[in-house]
Scaffold this motif. Sequence first.
Motif, short mmCIF file in Angstrom:
data_model
loop_
_atom_site.label_atom_id
_atom_site.label_comp_id
_atom_site.label_asym_id
_atom_site.label_seq_id
_atom_site.Cartn_x
_atom_site.Cartn_y
_atom_site.Cartn_z
N THR A 104 -3.75 12.35 1.21
CA THR A 104 -2.86 11.28 0.72
C THR A 104 -1.51 11.34 1.44
O THR A 104 -0.92 10.31 1.78
N ARG B 268 -1.82 9.80 4.82
CA ARG B 268 -1.81 8.35 4.73
C ARG B 268 -0.39 7.82 4.50
O ARG B 268 0.02 6.81 5.08
N VAL C 249 0.55 4.33 -2.57
CA VAL C 249 0.27 5.70 -2.12
C VAL C 249 1.36 6.66 -2.63
O VAL C 249 1.07 7.81 -3.01
N GLU D 294 0.83 -1.21 0.00
CA GLU D 294 0.00 0.00 0.00
C GLU D 294 0.86 1.25 0.00
O GLU D 294 0.53 2.26 -0.64
#
Length: 543
Positions: A125, A128, A96, A92
């Motif tokens: 974003t 994250r 990202v 992930e």
Amino acid sequence: MLVVNGITKRYGDQIILEDVSFAVNRGDRMGLIGPNGCGKTTLLRIIAGLERPDSGNVTFQPKGLRIGFLPQGLHVPEDTLIGDLLEPHRVELAHVETELARISDQIARAEGDDAEALMAVYDRTLDRLTFLSLQVSESQAENVLATLGLQDLGLSTPVHELSGGQKTRLSLARVLLSDAELLLLDEPTNHLDIEMLEWLEEWLARIEGGVLIVSHDRTFLDQTVNQILDLDETTHTVRVYDGNFSAYLAMYLTEREKQMAAYRDQEYEIRRMRQDIAHTKEQARRVERSTIDDQQRRYAKKVARKATSRERKLTRYMKSDQRVEKPREGWRMKLEFAKPKHRGQDVLITEDLAIGYPGFEPLLVDVNLHLRAGARVALTGANGLGKTTLLRTISGSMDPFAGRVRLGPSIQLGYMAQEQEVLDPDRSSLALIREAAPMSETEARAFLHYYLLSGEDPLRPISSLSYGERSRLMLALLVAEGSNFLLLDEPINHLDIPSRSRFEAALSMYDGTVIAVVHDRYFIQSFATEVWVVGDRGVRVIL
């Protein structure tokens, strides 16, 4: 953190768990013990949500509690990379990072309201990305891999390139790095040497959450747990004992001794009452037969009725819950190996020994060892350093690179390998023993009894025996063949705690010389008169 309430589980007509209840609180370290096949793994799988109970429930507090479950075996696609397995956020994170670069390019070309909207997306974003970056610690993952002997495996190595033992240790690393609040560990010590075991004990001591461990390593349980869950194979229920394994064993044996004392007192009283009743009845019958006096005959009948009443009362007691049951014969025992009686005769001498496999560098060099009669040696050290190779060289099944091995006069060597396939699965223990030594059936049965193979066990085919029973049979065969020097390669490696205890009981009656490859520190402490540690291409002797 965890409440298990009234769990019952059946497979067909077979009861595995019945009304099992207990709780794990923060800071608890619980060891779940019991013979193989009694339901320990099933209970862990029910708690982990992988199986459903027939009745009862499992509750977590809080509801979103993070759980780390270590099964026996690694069940992931074979093309999975080690890094993705240990750090699931890595995939992930890469996604990202790509997304953030794309949004940045859009912002550079956008104007007005579009730019402001994209900036808001960019900020979310970026948040994250920051969170995921904190979750991924490549150095921590590499440190854990190194400690578990997997330092030569890069994070980009696919799982299919790993051996069975490496997969087991990788599965353990995965759980330890998961930041779980409750750990469910099913045999976490498999394929770990003593150094790895000690590191794992220290790791678990630092965890602030709760831990539930299934393990057959008694020293590991002594070092890590503060409560024992004893899963009874007969009642299919659990009982909680405070303390580590040694505290549990002492408490269990004390309770058993008290129960046995109460049982003996009860049996003595029952015999006394039966004798008294029988004597009273016989006395009444004699009086009735010997007189025609009505008064004496009426008195004799009254005495007989009292005896009958006492007999009925005794019968009710025998069927009641008040009766003390005889304690079942169990595996739980404390063994003390006797000190060797004769230490004069030389059994083994190695001179400047170098061993290994042709075409490779020697595993061990300059090995000079001197072993006398009656010694019991625990041969230990990290995996893959040459312990089994040393036993094979001593046994003569492998040639040394250099130096020599000398056995003493009249030494008959017996070698017990890790594999049990040497036993004919269709033969019985009784047949094999009588083939190994000239014994009558009665003598062979009596001999096997010393190795805890009794009743119908000697007549059963080898294929129906457990690993523990086969190990004890292999030991019995070596002794029956006259071996006075035993080489045992991981004799208790695949055995549960009951089977280990029974094997130790059988071995305690052997008065010859023994070298055993073992990692079980509980066994080493009670068994060994000296320890040989393999490492740095040599063998260090600890007396």
